[in-house]
Design a protein around this motif. Sequence first.
Motif, PDB file in Angstrom:
ATOM      1  N   VAL A  97     -83.790 -38.655 -12.078  1.00  0.00           N
ATOM      2  CA  VAL A  97     -83.005 -39.463 -13.019  1.00  0.00           C
ATOM      3  C   VAL A  97     -82.152 -40.487 -12.262  1.00  0.00           C
ATOM      4  CG1 VAL A  97     -82.890 -37.786 -14.890  1.00  0.00           C
ATOM      5  CG2 VAL A  97     -81.193 -37.691 -13.096  1.00  0.00           C
ATOM      6  N   ARG A  98     -81.770 -41.529 -12.985  1.00  0.00           N
ATOM      7  CA  ARG A  98     -80.904 -42.581 -12.445  1.00  0.00           C
ATOM      8  C   ARG A  98     -79.952 -43.027 -13.524  1.00  0.00           C
ATOM      9  NH1 ARG A  98     -81.786 -45.393  -7.911  1.00  0.00           N
ATOM     10  NH2 ARG A  98     -83.454 -44.467  -6.702  1.00  0.00           N
ATOM     11  N   ALA A  99     -78.825 -43.609 -13.120  1.00  0.00           N
ATOM     12  CA  ALA A  99     -77.914 -44.196 -14.110  1.00  0.00           C
ATOM     13  C   ALA A  99     -77.076 -45.277 -13.441  1.00  0.00           C
ATOM     14  CB  ALA A  99     -77.001 -43.123 -14.695  1.00  0.00           C
ATOM     15  N   ASP A 100     -76.678 -46.269 -14.231  1.00  0.00           N
ATOM     16  CA  ASP A 100     -75.820 -47.342 -13.725  1.00  0.00           C
ATOM     17  C   ASP A 100     -74.401 -46.819 -13.544  1.00  0.00           C
ATOM     18  OD1 ASP A 100     -77.841 -49.158 -13.718  1.00  0.00           O
ATOM     19  OD2 ASP A 100     -77.320 -50.064 -15.651  1.00  0.00           O
ATOM     20  N   VAL A 101     -73.887 -46.974 -12.329  1.00  0.00           N
ATOM     21  CA  VAL A 101     -72.533 -46.498 -12.028  1.00  0.00           C
ATOM     22  C   VAL A 101     -71.712 -47.687 -11.522  1.00  0.00           C
ATOM     23  CG1 VAL A 101     -71.157 -44.845 -10.674  1.00  0.00           C
ATOM     24  CG2 VAL A 101     -73.499 -44.252 -11.358  1.00  0.00           C
ATOM     25  N   PHE A 144     -72.619 -38.623 -12.033  1.00  0.00           N
ATOM     26  CA  PHE A 144     -72.480 -38.623 -13.490  1.00  0.00           C
ATOM     27  C   PHE A 144     -71.047 -38.309 -13.943  1.00  0.00           C
ATOM     28  CE2 PHE A 144     -74.496 -34.427 -12.502  1.00  0.00           C
ATOM     29  CZ  PHE A 144     -73.447 -33.599 -12.867  1.00  0.00           C
ATOM     30  N   ASP A 145     -70.203 -37.796 -13.017  1.00  0.00           N
ATOM     31  CA  ASP A 145     -68.787 -37.596 -13.354  1.00  0.00           C
ATOM     32  C   ASP A 145     -68.089 -38.927 -13.603  1.00  0.00           C
ATOM     33  OD1 ASP A 145     -68.986 -34.838 -13.010  1.00  0.00           O
ATOM     34  OD2 ASP A 145     -68.591 -34.986 -10.855  1.00  0.00           O
ATOM     35  N   ARG A 146     -68.685 -40.019 -13.108  1.00  0.00           N
ATOM     36  CA  ARG A 146     -68.067 -41.338 -13.258  1.00  0.00           C
ATOM     37  C   ARG A 146     -68.545 -42.057 -14.518  1.00  0.00           C
ATOM     38  NH1 ARG A 146     -64.916 -42.847  -9.320  1.00  0.00           N
ATOM     39  NH2 ARG A 146     -64.977 -41.694  -7.351  1.00  0.00           N
ATOM     40  N   LEU A 147     -69.402 -41.402 -15.304  1.00  0.00           N
ATOM     41  CA  LEU A 147     -69.936 -42.019 -16.517  1.00  0.00           C
ATOM     42  C   LEU A 147     -69.139 -41.576 -17.734  1.00  0.00           C
ATOM     43  CD1 LEU A 147     -73.734 -41.362 -15.828  1.00  0.00           C
ATOM     44  CD2 LEU A 147     -72.443 -43.439 -15.329  1.00  0.00           C
ATOM     45  N   GLY A 148     -69.283 -42.316 -18.822  1.00  0.00           N
ATOM     46  CA  GLY A 148     -68.704 -41.896 -20.096  1.00  0.00           C
ATOM     47  C   GLY A 148     -69.430 -40.661 -20.602  1.00  0.00           C
ATOM     48  N   MET A 149     -68.860 -40.009 -21.614  1.00  0.00           N
ATOM     49  CA  MET A 149     -69.399 -38.726 -22.075  1.00  0.00           C
ATOM     50  C   MET A 149     -70.858 -38.829 -22.533  1.00  0.00           C
ATOM     51  SD  MET A 149     -67.463 -36.142 -24.635  1.00  0.00           S
ATOM     52  CE  MET A 149     -68.201 -36.819 -26.092  1.00  0.00           C
ATOM     53  N   LEU A 150     -71.172 -39.888 -23.275  1.00  0.00           N
ATOM     54  CA  LEU A 150     -72.533 -40.013 -23.820  1.00  0.00           C
ATOM     55  C   LEU A 150     -73.552 -40.272 -22.715  1.00  0.00           C
ATOM     56  CD1 LEU A 150     -71.968 -42.078 -27.079  1.00  0.00           C
ATOM     57  CD2 LEU A 150     -72.483 -39.634 -26.853  1.00  0.00           C
ATOM     58  N   GLU A 151     -73.183 -41.158 -21.789  1.00  0.00           N
ATOM     59  CA  GLU A 151     -74.104 -41.464 -20.682  1.00  0.00           C
ATOM     60  C   GLU A 151     -74.322 -40.231 -19.809  1.00  0.00           C
ATOM     61  OE1 GLU A 151     -71.334 -44.587 -19.729  1.00  0.00           O
ATOM     62  OE2 GLU A 151     -73.045 -45.824 -19.108  1.00  0.00           O
ATOM     63  N   ARG A 152     -73.228 -39.502 -19.612  1.00  0.00           N
ATOM     64  CA  ARG A 152     -73.294 -38.292 -18.792  1.00  0.00           C
ATOM     65  C   ARG A 152     -74.256 -37.291 -19.450  1.00  0.00           C
ATOM     66  NH1 ARG A 152     -69.059 -34.753 -15.957  1.00  0.00           N
ATOM     67  NH2 ARG A 152     -69.836 -32.671 -16.372  1.00  0.00           N
ATOM     68  N   ARG A 153     -74.129 -37.163 -20.762  1.00  0.00           N
ATOM     69  CA  ARG A 153     -74.989 -36.225 -21.468  1.00  0.00           C
ATOM     70  C   ARG A 153     -76.446 -36.678 -21.374  1.00  0.00           C
ATOM     71  NH1 ARG A 153     -72.956 -35.339 -27.258  1.00  0.00           N
ATOM     72  NH2 ARG A 153     -71.111 -34.622 -26.154  1.00  0.00           N
ATOM     73  N   SER A 154     -76.672 -37.978 -21.472  1.00  0.00           N
ATOM     74  CA  SER A 154     -78.058 -38.449 -21.434  1.00  0.00           C
ATOM     75  C   SER A 154     -78.676 -38.244 -20.040  1.00  0.00           C
ATOM     76  CB  SER A 154     -78.165 -39.882 -21.970  1.00  0.00           C
ATOM     77  OG  SER A 154     -78.256 -40.794 -20.928  1.00  0.00           O
ATOM     78  N   LEU A 156     -77.888 -35.761 -17.987  1.00  0.00           N
ATOM     79  CA  LEU A 156     -78.145 -34.315 -17.844  1.00  0.00           C
ATOM     80  C   LEU A 156     -79.328 -33.874 -18.709  1.00  0.00           C
ATOM     81  CD1 LEU A 156     -74.471 -33.073 -17.492  1.00  0.00           C
ATOM     82  CD2 LEU A 156     -76.238 -33.168 -15.719  1.00  0.00           C
ATOM     83  N   ASN A 157     -79.489 -34.491 -19.896  1.00  0.00           N
ATOM     84  CA  ASN A 157     -80.664 -34.186 -20.723  1.00  0.00           C
ATOM     85  C   ASN A 157     -81.949 -34.649 -20.045  1.00  0.00           C
ATOM     86  OD1 ASN A 157     -79.193 -32.975 -22.727  1.00  0.00           O
ATOM     87  ND2 ASN A 157     -79.042 -34.810 -23.998  1.00  0.00           N
ATOM     88  N   LEU A 163     -86.922 -31.361 -15.096  1.00  0.00           N
ATOM     89  CA  LEU A 163     -87.152 -30.022 -14.543  1.00  0.00           C
ATOM     90  C   LEU A 163     -88.235 -29.294 -15.346  1.00  0.00           C
ATOM     91  CD1 LEU A 163     -83.553 -28.766 -13.686  1.00  0.00           C
ATOM     92  CD2 LEU A 163     -85.266 -29.706 -12.141  1.00  0.00           C
ATOM     93  N   ASP A 164     -88.224 -29.456 -16.671  1.00  0.00           N
ATOM     94  CA  ASP A 164     -89.247 -28.828 -17.519  1.00  0.00           C
ATOM     95  C   ASP A 164     -90.633 -29.341 -17.156  1.00  0.00           C
ATOM     96  OD1 ASP A 164     -87.341 -27.416 -18.792  1.00  0.00           O
ATOM     97  OD2 ASP A 164     -87.302 -28.635 -20.619  1.00  0.00           O
TER      98      ASP A 164
END
Length: 174
Positions: A97-101, A144-154, A156-157, A163-164
């Motif tokens: 996974v990746r996210a903009d930080v 992901f601790d530096r992201l907003g709640m919704l982005e953080r959840r996405s 982790l999902n 992993l599945d």
Amino acid sequence: MARLTVLTWPDEALRIVAKPVDYFDQGLAQLVDDLFETMYAEKGVGLAATQVGVDRRLLVVDCGQDEREPYALINPELESYEGELIWPEGCLSIPGVRADVTRHAHIVVRYKDHSGLDHKLSANGLLAVCLQHEIDHLDGKMYFDRLGMLERRSVLNAYRDYLDTKDDEKDDDV
Ligand code: ZN
């Protein structure tokens, strides 16, 4: 040299705030070598000691494009910073996974080398991002601790889905 095992989320050791390095001996030089070997084998651009379960403040990075540009930073501290940039970050401890930080765009970091000598490194772009990401690991922080709640959840999902899928692939192999 030895390749070490990179811990993955949600391993609790990733939440440890690492202790300063106080011995600059052969064991430390060996650990630096092992961190580099592991980072290159995993095709990462940075690796912190806490990611391999070592409770000490040291990290390695190599953000070189065409040639290697390795740096090993012991007891790194952010001395100054300026500006902002957004970078799509990934992490060996949360693969797939990746996210903009948002990070500081320019930083100066103070650190010691493996002989205990003081240095300063001034960094921009990917190197600046990578150093901030790895220093966060030494403080028990994930990107992901530096992201907003919704982005953080996405994030982790998406990681759970990754992993599945990985497990399914493994089953197919057996
Ligand atoms: Zn990471």
